[in-house]
Enzyme design. Structure first.
Site, short mmCIF file in Angstrom:
data_model
loop_
_atom_site.label_atom_id
_atom_site.label_comp_id
_atom_site.label_asym_id
_atom_site.label_seq_id
_atom_site.Cartn_x
_atom_site.Cartn_y
_atom_site.Cartn_z
N ILE A 226 0.83 -1.21 0.00
CA ILE A 226 0.00 0.00 0.00
C ILE A 226 0.87 1.25 0.00
CG2 ILE A 226 -1.74 1.30 1.30
CD1 ILE A 226 -2.80 -1.42 2.32
N SER B 114 -3.62 2.05 8.66
CA SER B 114 -2.92 0.75 8.77
C SER B 114 -3.57 -0.09 9.86
CB SER B 114 -1.42 0.95 9.00
OG SER B 114 -1.16 1.63 10.22
N ASP C 164 -8.53 5.88 10.16
CA ASP C 164 -9.46 4.85 9.69
C ASP C 164 -9.47 3.63 10.61
OD1 ASP C 164 -11.22 3.75 7.66
OD2 ASP C 164 -9.56 2.46 7.04
N GLU D 141 -12.00 -1.13 18.15
CA GLU D 141 -13.02 -0.88 17.14
C GLU D 141 -14.28 -1.66 17.49
OE1 GLU D 141 -11.30 -1.78 13.31
OE2 GLU D 141 -9.73 -0.28 13.55
N HIS E 266 -12.86 2.05 9.55
CA HIS E 266 -12.02 0.97 8.99
C HIS E 266 -12.52 0.53 7.61
CE1 HIS E 266 -9.16 -2.49 10.24
NE2 HIS E 266 -9.10 -2.27 8.94
N GLY F 174 -10.83 1.64 4.72
CA GLY F 174 -9.78 1.95 3.74
C GLY F 174 -9.81 1.01 2.54
P1 NAI Z 1 2.95 -4.86 3.44
O1 NAI Z 1 3.38 -6.02 4.27
O2 NAI Z 1 2.97 -4.97 1.97
O3 NAI Z 1 3.82 -3.58 3.85
C1 NAI Z 1 4.15 -3.27 5.18
C2 NAI Z 1 5.51 -2.59 5.15
O4 NAI Z 1 5.80 -2.14 6.46
C3 NAI Z 1 6.63 -3.54 4.75
O5 NAI Z 1 7.40 -2.96 3.72
C4 NAI Z 1 7.43 -3.71 6.03
O6 NAI Z 1 8.80 -3.93 5.81
C5 NAI Z 1 7.17 -2.39 6.71
N1 NAI Z 1 7.41 -2.40 8.14
C6 NAI Z 1 7.16 -3.40 9.02
N2 NAI Z 1 7.52 -3.01 10.26
C7 NAI Z 1 8.00 -1.74 10.15
C8 NAI Z 1 8.52 -0.82 11.07
N3 NAI Z 1 8.62 -1.11 12.39
N4 NAI Z 1 8.92 0.37 10.61
C9 NAI Z 1 8.84 0.68 9.30
N5 NAI Z 1 8.36 -0.16 8.37
C10 NAI Z 1 7.93 -1.36 8.80
O7 NAI Z 1 1.49 -4.49 3.97
P2 NAI Z 1 0.35 -3.69 3.18
O8 NAI Z 1 -0.46 -4.64 2.40
O9 NAI Z 1 0.94 -2.53 2.50
O10 NAI Z 1 -0.55 -3.20 4.41
C11 NAI Z 1 -0.08 -2.18 5.29
C12 NAI Z 1 -1.04 -2.02 6.45
O11 NAI Z 1 -2.34 -1.63 5.99
C13 NAI Z 1 -1.26 -3.26 7.29
O12 NAI Z 1 -1.27 -2.91 8.65
C14 NAI Z 1 -2.63 -3.73 6.90
O13 NAI Z 1 -3.24 -4.46 7.95
C15 NAI Z 1 -3.32 -2.40 6.67
N6 NAI Z 1 -4.53 -2.43 5.84
C16 NAI Z 1 -5.58 -1.63 6.20
C17 NAI Z 1 -6.75 -1.62 5.46
C18 NAI Z 1 -7.87 -0.74 5.84
O14 NAI Z 1 -9.02 -1.05 5.51
N7 NAI Z 1 -7.62 0.38 6.48
C19 NAI Z 1 -6.91 -2.48 4.29
C20 NAI Z 1 -5.71 -3.22 3.93
C21 NAI Z 1 -4.58 -3.21 4.71
#
Ligand code: NAI
Length: 400
Positions: free
Chosen positions: A152, A229, A254, A259, A282, A284
């Site tokens: 994302i 996130s 979000d 929640e 929530h 997103g």
């Molecule tokens: P992803 O796994 O592709 O990317 C997460 C990134 O965060 C990775 O590059 C990882 O190396 C990095 N990361 C992990 N720990 C870290 C730290 N301590 N400091 C800096 N970077 C760190 O995940 P994606 O698919 O991009 O999702 C990101 C977030 O969005 C997740 O928490 C997911 O649950 C949330 N999400 C929220 C939605 C919503 O409806 N609001 C819908 C989809 C996902």
């Protein structure tokens, strides 16, 4: 006849995709639990769930013939993955289907907050005319700091850059920069230069309260925070204080530390009633397109496993991609990852007089998965011997 049960109103795109592949599909609108759930698991080859159905170890063990589990969502914490792996059941999800939906929301919220739209909108609804340019900014030329540059985060960077924003990101892993995005060495370095900070990290022990009072103190005066996130990433009281003190210019949140479980439960947050703050429930990743994509993405993974034994994209399983079946038969064998397992399998095949055309093996932790293409269909006696073998978890045969 192969059958699937899809719970929790999974998008019809999933049933359509499975139906095209001649599966009999039963759809239910709600989640299942207890005996009803076990009944469903033991009478179908595939099960599709979203986040409200919990598949516990006992549920999984009660369904020895269940082939695979599809989580038609992103998260898989509602499934006991260890129990599924031990039972030889790969679990699939849809990690990318709603990436774009989240990214679009974040970039549009950045624009709304830079223009102070939440405040102006509320005033207009209250009959007040707040025309004026003071404190309203274009996104063009501003710096956005993306914390977590994964699926994302990197998409947000692409969209933000297309609007002329400067993109800086911070990630714990070395990530390929898209466009002109630049990596920052530390979280502080990223947030201290940003007009907009957006969070895209997973919920881990390390990201818990990652944005706390100390980090918020490093934000530029008037900066904006967006969190789509996980709710645990931000110390919500510290954020509320920074917004009340007008140290931050606004926020779009979000996800929350707590929640409501359903739309009928009340929602309370210290961010309520603060000006220039967008609160969303929530959503997103919640778009029609994302739901449809999730339906087809997970259905395709389930079908791939069913028809070829392929496990690419499984969250709990050795990943094997044997491709379409061209040989007369294919044996899918899941075993304990211990010395001699492959030799035992090949010896049994040789004793049955079956020749091996090709073999793909992958292991992960305690589990080994080997896909073997055969020059003929093995005997029933061999299949019986494989199923009775103590070191083997499951053996399934595909016949062309
Ligand atoms: P992803 O796994 O592709 O990317 C997460 C990134 O965060 C990775 O590059 C990882 O190396 C990095 N990361 C992990 N720990 C870290 C730290 N301590 N400091 C800096 N970077 C760190 O995940 P994606 O698919 O991009 O999702 C990101 C977030 O969005 C997740 O928490 C997911 O649950 C949330 N999400 C929220 C939605 C919503 O409806 N609001 C819908 C989809 C996902």
């Amino acid at each position: 006849m192969t059958t699937a049960i899809l719970l929790e109103n999974i998008h019809p795109s999933a049933a359509a995709r499975l139906g095209e592949a001649s599966l009999t599909v039963e759809r239910r609108s709600g989640a299942l639990a207890g005996d009803e759930l076990r009944q469903a698991l033991s009478s179908h080859d595939l099960v599709g769930i979203r986040s409200a159905t919990h598949l516990r170890a006992d549920d999984i063990r009660s369904a020895p013939d269940l082939l695979s589990i599809g989580c038609f969502c992103i998260g898989t914490s509602q499934v006991d993955l260890d129990a599924a792996t031990a039972a030889g059941i790969p679990v699939f999800n849809a990690p990318f289907s709603n990436t774009r939906s989240v990214a679009e929301l974040v970039v549009s919220e950045a624009v709304m907050l830079l223009r102070k739209i939440p405040e102006k909108n509320a005033l207009a609804h209250a009959g007040k005319w707040a025309k004026g340019a003071s404190g309203a900014f274009e996104a063009r030329g501003k710096t956005i700091a993306i914390v977590g540059y994964g699926n994302i985060g990197s998409q947000v960077g692409v969209l933000a850059e297309s609007m002329g924003m400067r993109v800086v990101y911070y990630d714990v892993l070395a990530r390929l920069s898209l466009g002109s995005a630049r990596a920052a060495g530390t979280l502080e370095e990223a947030v201290s230069q940003a007009d907009v900070v957006t969070l895209h990290v997973p919920a881990t022990a390390r990201t818990r309260n990652m944005i706390n009072a100390d980090v918020l103190a490093r934000f530029k005066p008037g900066a904006i925070l967006i969190n789509a996130s996980r709710g645990t990433v931000v110390d919500i009281d510290a954020l509320a204080a920074a917004l009340r003190d007008k140290r931050l210019g606004g926020a779009a949140i979000d996800v929350f530390p707590e929640e409501p479980k359903t739309n009928n439960d009340p929602f309370a947050s210290p961010l309520q009633q603060l000006p220039n703050v967008l609160l969303t429930p929530h959503i997103g990743g919640s778009t029609e397109e994302a739901q449809e994509n999730i339906g087809t993405e997970v259905a395709a993974k389930l079908l791939n496993f069913l028809n070829t034994g392929g496990t690419i994209g499984a969250v709990n399983f050795p990943e094997v991609d044997p491709g379409p079946l061209h040989a007369p038969a294919r044996l899918l064998n899941i075993h304990s990852n211990a010395p001699g397992a492959l030799a035992a399998l090949n010896t049994l095949l040789a004793q049955d007089g079956v020749n091996i055309n090709g073999q793909h093996l992958q292991t992960r932790g305690h589990t080994g998965y080997v896909v073997t293409d055969l020059d003929r269909v093995p005997s029933d006696a061999l299949m019986g011997a494989l199923r009775a073998h103590a070191g083997f978890v499951r053996s399934r045969l595909l016949v062309r």
